[in-house]
Design a protein around this motif. Sequence first.
Motif, PDB file in Angstrom:
ATOM      1  N   LEU A   5       0.819  -1.217   0.000  1.00  0.00           N
ATOM      2  CA  LEU A   5       0.000   0.000   0.000  1.00  0.00           C
ATOM      3  C   LEU A   5       0.851   1.264   0.000  1.00  0.00           C
ATOM      4  O   LEU A   5       0.388   2.322  -0.441  1.00  0.00           O
ATOM      5  CB  LEU A   5      -0.949  -0.004   1.198  1.00  0.00           C
ATOM      6  N   GLY A  22      -8.822   4.623   0.899  1.00  0.00           N
ATOM      7  CA  GLY A  22     -10.004   3.796   0.637  1.00  0.00           C
ATOM      8  C   GLY A  22      -9.784   2.333   0.968  1.00  0.00           C
ATOM      9  O   GLY A  22     -10.660   1.677   1.543  1.00  0.00           O
ATOM     10  N   THR A  23      -8.616   1.811   0.637  1.00  0.00           N
ATOM     11  CA  THR A  23      -8.312   0.401   0.916  1.00  0.00           C
ATOM     12  C   THR A  23      -8.218   0.148   2.412  1.00  0.00           C
ATOM     13  O   THR A  23      -8.791  -0.821   2.921  1.00  0.00           O
ATOM     14  CB  THR A  23      -7.010  -0.025   0.212  1.00  0.00           C
ATOM     15  N   VAL A  45       1.003   2.911  -3.448  1.00  0.00           N
ATOM     16  CA  VAL A  45      -0.184   3.365  -4.174  1.00  0.00           C
ATOM     17  C   VAL A  45      -0.472   4.835  -3.864  1.00  0.00           C
ATOM     18  O   VAL A  45       0.058   5.403  -2.905  1.00  0.00           O
ATOM     19  CB  VAL A  45      -1.421   2.490  -3.857  1.00  0.00           C
ATOM     20  N   ASP A  46      -1.353   5.430  -4.659  1.00  0.00           N
ATOM     21  CA  ASP A  46      -1.724   6.828  -4.455  1.00  0.00           C
ATOM     22  C   ASP A  46      -2.557   6.975  -3.183  1.00  0.00           C
ATOM     23  O   ASP A  46      -3.058   5.994  -2.626  1.00  0.00           O
ATOM     24  CB  ASP A  46      -2.487   7.359  -5.675  1.00  0.00           C
ATOM     25  N   ARG A  50      -5.540   8.222  -2.544  1.00  0.00           N
ATOM     26  CA  ARG A  50      -6.952   7.802  -2.637  1.00  0.00           C
ATOM     27  C   ARG A  50      -7.076   6.284  -2.467  1.00  0.00           C
ATOM     28  O   ARG A  50      -7.917   5.807  -1.706  1.00  0.00           O
ATOM     29  CB  ARG A  50      -7.526   8.245  -3.978  1.00  0.00           C
ATOM     30  N   THR A  51      -6.226   5.548  -3.158  1.00  0.00           N
ATOM     31  CA  THR A  51      -6.257   4.086  -3.064  1.00  0.00           C
ATOM     32  C   THR A  51      -5.884   3.634  -1.657  1.00  0.00           C
ATOM     33  O   THR A  51      -6.528   2.751  -1.090  1.00  0.00           O
ATOM     34  CB  THR A  51      -5.312   3.457  -4.101  1.00  0.00           C
ATOM     35  N   PHE A  52      -4.861   4.253  -1.083  1.00  0.00           N
ATOM     36  CA  PHE A  52      -4.422   3.887   0.263  1.00  0.00           C
ATOM     37  C   PHE A  52      -5.545   4.086   1.275  1.00  0.00           C
ATOM     38  O   PHE A  52      -5.890   3.169   2.016  1.00  0.00           O
ATOM     39  CB  PHE A  52      -3.190   4.704   0.690  1.00  0.00           C
ATOM     40  N   ARG A  67      -3.794  10.533   5.021  1.00  0.00           N
ATOM     41  CA  ARG A  67      -2.839   9.424   4.938  1.00  0.00           C
ATOM     42  C   ARG A  67      -1.646   9.669   5.854  1.00  0.00           C
ATOM     43  O   ARG A  67      -1.227   8.773   6.588  1.00  0.00           O
ATOM     44  CB  ARG A  67      -2.375   9.248   3.495  1.00  0.00           C
TER      45      ARG A  67
END
Length: 159
Positions: free
Chosen positions: A31, A41-42, A34-35, A37-39, A125
Amino acid sequence: MRTFSLAAATGLTGLMAGLFFAYTCSVMPGLAAVDDRTFVGTMQSINRRILNGWFLAAFLGAALLIGVAAALHLTVGGPVLAWTVAALGCYGATLVITMRLSVPLNDRLDAAGPVDRIADLRAVRESFESTWVRWNLLRTVTNVAAFACLVAALLSRRT
């Protein structure tokens, strides 16, 4: 009953050590790449979905069974009891780290809201990732130590 509780405690503690270790060596490094948003949300999704019967049975069951194993070995004493009590202390540290540090971080991440509505994903984040990773590494160590103590307790029953 003593051997069963000790073996079951060892099994569940091993499962939890493996879970935390997987985050330490694969999930969080993956993780990290990743960007934002992906971090976010995941991690929000993982934190919601991990609260299921399988996880809770292993996480809380390990603590319960270590306590039962220690109590059942009180009359036996010796190295089995010493290793089991050490495991209880180590797993207790895992519980404290999880409940007092990791869960509040997870809750703050969730409180940020859906990723589509977060204005500054980078800030969300940054307030989560490095601190969570650090505490997860520590609980990995405490959980692996508890597992090692339980293995030692099982092995000391044979001597």
